[in-house]
Design a protein around this motif. Structure first.
Motif, PDB file in Angstrom:
ATOM      1  N   LYS A 165       0.829  -1.207   0.000  1.00 30.93           N
ATOM      2  CA  LYS A 165       0.000   0.000   0.000  1.00 30.93           C
ATOM      3  C   LYS A 165       0.863   1.256   0.000  1.00 30.93           C
ATOM      4  N   ARG A 166       1.865   1.315   0.851  1.00 34.11           N
ATOM      5  CA  ARG A 166       2.709   2.502   0.960  1.00 34.11           C
ATOM      6  C   ARG A 166       3.524   2.739  -0.309  1.00 34.11           C
ATOM      7  N   LEU A 167       3.977   1.675  -0.930  1.00 36.37           N
ATOM      8  CA  LEU A 167       4.759   1.841  -2.160  1.00 36.37           C
ATOM      9  C   LEU A 167       3.900   2.431  -3.270  1.00 36.37           C
ATOM     10  N   LEU A 168       2.680   1.931  -3.442  1.00 36.79           N
ATOM     11  CA  LEU A 168       1.793   2.465  -4.468  1.00 36.79           C
ATOM     12  C   LEU A 168       1.449   3.929  -4.184  1.00 36.79           C
ATOM     13  N   GLU A 169       1.193   4.250  -2.915  1.00 39.78           N
ATOM     14  CA  GLU A 169       0.893   5.638  -2.561  1.00 39.78           C
ATOM     15  C   GLU A 169       2.093   6.541  -2.813  1.00 39.78           C
ATOM     16  N   SER A 170       3.293   6.034  -2.542  1.00 44.32           N
ATOM     17  CA  SER A 170       4.502   6.826  -2.760  1.00 44.32           C
ATOM     18  C   SER A 170       4.738   7.087  -4.246  1.00 44.32           C
ATOM     19  N   ILE A 171       4.471   6.069  -5.081  1.00 44.72           N
ATOM     20  CA  ILE A 171       4.675   6.222  -6.523  1.00 44.72           C
ATOM     21  C   ILE A 171       3.748   7.281  -7.094  1.00 44.72           C
ATOM     22  N   PHE A 172       2.467   7.247  -6.685  1.00 47.86           N
ATOM     23  CA  PHE A 172       1.478   8.152  -7.274  1.00 47.86           C
ATOM     24  C   PHE A 172       1.324   9.460  -6.485  1.00 47.86           C
ATOM     25  N   GLN A 173       2.138   9.630  -5.427  1.00 43.89           N
ATOM     26  CA  GLN A 173       2.119  10.898  -4.712  1.00 43.89           C
ATOM     27  C   GLN A 173       2.471  12.024  -5.678  1.00 43.89           C
ATOM     28  N   LYS A 174       1.803  13.156  -5.551  1.00 40.89           N
ATOM     29  CA  LYS A 174       1.850  14.230  -6.544  1.00 40.89           C
ATOM     30  C   LYS A 174       3.264  14.673  -6.904  1.00 40.89           C
ATOM     31  N   TYR A 175       4.170  14.722  -5.934  1.00 43.42           N
ATOM     32  CA  TYR A 175       5.515  15.232  -6.190  1.00 43.42           C
ATOM     33  C   TYR A 175       6.532  14.115  -6.438  1.00 43.42           C
ATOM     34  N   SER A 176       6.060  12.884  -6.579  1.00 44.40           N
ATOM     35  CA  SER A 176       6.962  11.782  -6.883  1.00 44.40           C
ATOM     36  C   SER A 176       7.404  11.852  -8.340  1.00 44.40           C
ATOM     37  N   PRO A 177       8.682  11.591  -8.634  1.00 44.73           N
ATOM     38  CA  PRO A 177       9.144  11.611 -10.029  1.00 44.73           C
ATOM     39  C   PRO A 177       8.560  10.488 -10.883  1.00 44.73           C
ATOM     40  N   LEU A 178       7.893   9.514 -10.241  1.00 42.71           N
ATOM     41  CA  LEU A 178       7.331   8.376 -10.969  1.00 42.71           C
ATOM     42  C   LEU A 178       5.817   8.444 -11.102  1.00 42.71           C
ATOM     43  N   HIS A 179       5.193   9.511 -10.596  1.00 46.39           N
ATOM     44  CA  HIS A 179       3.723   9.534 -10.548  1.00 46.39           C
ATOM     45  C   HIS A 179       3.099   9.707 -11.929  1.00 46.39           C
ATOM     46  N   ASP A 180       3.828  10.307 -12.872  1.00 49.58           N
ATOM     47  CA  ASP A 180       3.269  10.614 -14.182  1.00 49.58           C
ATOM     48  C   ASP A 180       3.428   9.412 -15.114  1.00 49.58           C
ATOM     49  N   GLY A 181       2.503   8.507 -15.072  1.00 49.10           N
ATOM     50  CA  GLY A 181       2.554   7.297 -15.881  1.00 49.10           C
ATOM     51  C   GLY A 181       1.842   6.157 -15.184  1.00 49.10           C
ATOM     52  N   ALA A 182       2.005   4.971 -15.721  1.00 47.45           N
ATOM     53  CA  ALA A 182       1.290   3.808 -15.184  1.00 47.45           C
ATOM     54  C   ALA A 182       2.240   2.877 -14.440  1.00 47.45           C
ATOM     55  N   VAL A 183       1.682   2.177 -13.471  1.00 47.40           N
ATOM     56  CA  VAL A 183       2.381   1.085 -12.796  1.00 47.40           C
ATOM     57  C   VAL A 183       1.932  -0.221 -13.437  1.00 47.40           C
ATOM     58  N   ILE A 184       2.882  -1.051 -13.820  1.00 49.18           N
ATOM     59  CA  ILE A 184       2.581  -2.341 -14.447  1.00 49.18           C
ATOM     60  C   ILE A 184       2.781  -3.448 -13.421  1.00 49.18           C
ATOM     61  N   VAL A 185       1.718  -4.202 -13.164  1.00 49.30           N
ATOM     62  CA  VAL A 185       1.752  -5.317 -12.216  1.00 49.30           C
ATOM     63  C   VAL A 185       1.659  -6.627 -12.993  1.00 49.30           C
ATOM     64  N   ALA A 186       2.582  -7.525 -12.738  1.00 44.22           N
ATOM     65  CA  ALA A 186       2.568  -8.852 -13.362  1.00 44.22           C
ATOM     66  C   ALA A 186       3.255  -9.833 -12.429  1.00 44.22           C
ATOM     67  N   ASP A 187       2.761 -11.050 -12.390  1.00 41.07           N
ATOM     68  CA  ASP A 187       3.330 -12.109 -11.537  1.00 41.07           C
ATOM     69  C   ASP A 187       3.386 -11.689 -10.071  1.00 41.07           C
ATOM     70  N   GLY A 188       2.403 -10.891  -9.634  1.00 41.01           N
ATOM     71  CA  GLY A 188       2.324 -10.501  -8.236  1.00 41.01           C
ATOM     72  C   GLY A 188       3.341  -9.458  -7.811  1.00 41.01           C
ATOM     73  N   LYS A 189       4.003  -8.775  -8.772  1.00 42.78           N
ATOM     74  CA  LYS A 189       5.000  -7.762  -8.458  1.00 42.78           C
ATOM     75  C   LYS A 189       4.767  -6.508  -9.286  1.00 42.78           C
ATOM     76  N   ILE A 190       5.300  -5.392  -8.788  1.00 39.04           N
ATOM     77  CA  ILE A 190       5.337  -4.167  -9.583  1.00 39.04           C
ATOM     78  C   ILE A 190       6.566  -4.258 -10.478  1.00 39.04           C
ATOM     79  N   LYS A 191       6.330  -4.447 -11.756  1.00 36.38           N
ATOM     80  CA  LYS A 191       7.431  -4.623 -12.699  1.00 36.38           C
ATOM     81  C   LYS A 191       8.015  -3.287 -13.153  1.00 36.38           C
ATOM     82  N   VAL A 192       7.126  -2.354 -13.487  1.00 38.81           N
ATOM     83  CA  VAL A 192       7.555  -1.078 -14.057  1.00 38.81           C
ATOM     84  C   VAL A 192       6.686   0.039 -13.481  1.00 38.81           C
ATOM     85  N   ALA A 193       7.275   1.205 -13.281  1.00 33.71           N
ATOM     86  CA  ALA A 193       6.537   2.401 -12.879  1.00 33.71           C
ATOM     87  C   ALA A 193       6.804   3.510 -13.882  1.00 33.71           C
ATOM     88  N   SER A 194       5.952   4.505 -13.890  1.00 33.17           N
ATOM     89  CA  SER A 194       6.074   5.659 -14.795  1.00 33.17           C
ATOM     90  C   SER A 194       6.102   5.220 -16.253  1.00 33.17           C
TER      91      SER A 194
END
Length: 262
Positions: A165-194
């Motif tokens: 939960k905290r990792l997803l919130e951190s990624i999409f937090q407004k001032y995060s460098p990774l928030h502008d884009g999509a998170v790709i989930v596969a095989d039960g893991k976050i594979k790619v961000a932004s």
């Protein structure tokens, strides 16, 4: 009384199977293009072909040659125009075949049901969506059954991280460098961000849909992935699958959808 000869029908059992299989194929094709711009393109191709038949019967040579040029390359044009739909159709066939193989393999070797594994990474996603819905934090989470490493990683940042939960919130937090884009989930893991995704060409979508909604719908059109979108303006959760989007999805409904599709 006249005797009617129905011998010309000569219907075999294999003919019935043939008709049923063709009907199934048409049903799958219709389900893939329903509600997308591909329907309008298909109608246009059918109209051109019908016009060609009419002008040919009327011996209108000039129009026959022009329309005949379209018809002669019709098969190639269909492949080019409907490449995304064809890709989804082949993925659908491959997915069903692989799922049958996995089920048989698990049955023979007594492996555990994967539903328990699914629940372990869906719960943190639901919790994160609940929090981002309350704070109106925009988010786009893609669940890909088949992870195309070259396609996704070329447009995003590789992570290979466990979902929390905290990792997803951190990624999409407004001032995060990774928030502008999509998170790709596969095989039960976050594979790619932004990750930058292709936008849908569907012209019938509501005007209030922003880039997140159009990107989520776009990736669901060209693959078997599903998308969870949290609106930055309203905080509402949307769910995109096969080019169609479901709005105002509740958290309980979202959990059921992800358990079924993710």
């Amino acid at each position: 009384m006249n005797n009617f000869d129905f011998s010309f029908l000569n219907i075999r059992f294999l003919d019935i199977i043939d008709i049923v299989l063709v009907a199934v194929i048409f049903y799958y094709i219709y389900s893939l293009i329903r509600g997308t711009i591909a329907v309008n393109i298909l109608v246009g191709l059918v109209i051109i072909y019908l016009l060609f038949l009419i002008v040919k019967q009327l011996n209108m040579s000039l129009l026959s040659q022009i329309l005949g040029g379209f018809v002669s390359v019709g098969f190639l044009a269909v492949i080019i125009v409907f490449q995304q739909e064809i890709r989804r159709f082949l993925l659908l066939i491959g997915k069903n075949a692989s799922m049958r193989h996995i089920t048989w393999w698990d049955y023979v070797f007594g492996k555990k049901d994967s539903s328990q594994t699914t629940l372990t990474f869906i719960k943190p996603v639901i919790d994160a969506c609940k929090s981002m819905k309350k704070s109106k934090t925009g988010a786009l989470i893609i669940f890909a059954k088949y992870f195309d490493e070259q396609y996704y990683q070329n447009s995003g940042e590789t992570m290979e991280a466990l979902i929390s939960k905290r990792l997803l919130e951190s990624i999409f937090q407004k001032y995060s460098p990774l928030h502008d884009g999509a998170v790709i989930v596969a095989d039960g893991k976050i594979k790619v961000a932004s990750c930058i995704l292709p936008l849908t060409d569907n012209e019938t979508l509501p005007p209030q849909f922003g880039l997140r909604h159009r990107a989520g719908i776009g990736i669901s059109e060209m693959s078997d992935a599903v998308a969870v979108i949290v609106s930055e303006e309203t905080g509402e959760i949307a769910y995109a699958k096969q080019g169609r989007v479901k709005m105002n999805v509740g958290l309980d409904e979202l959990e059921k959808l992800l358990n079924k599709d993710a």
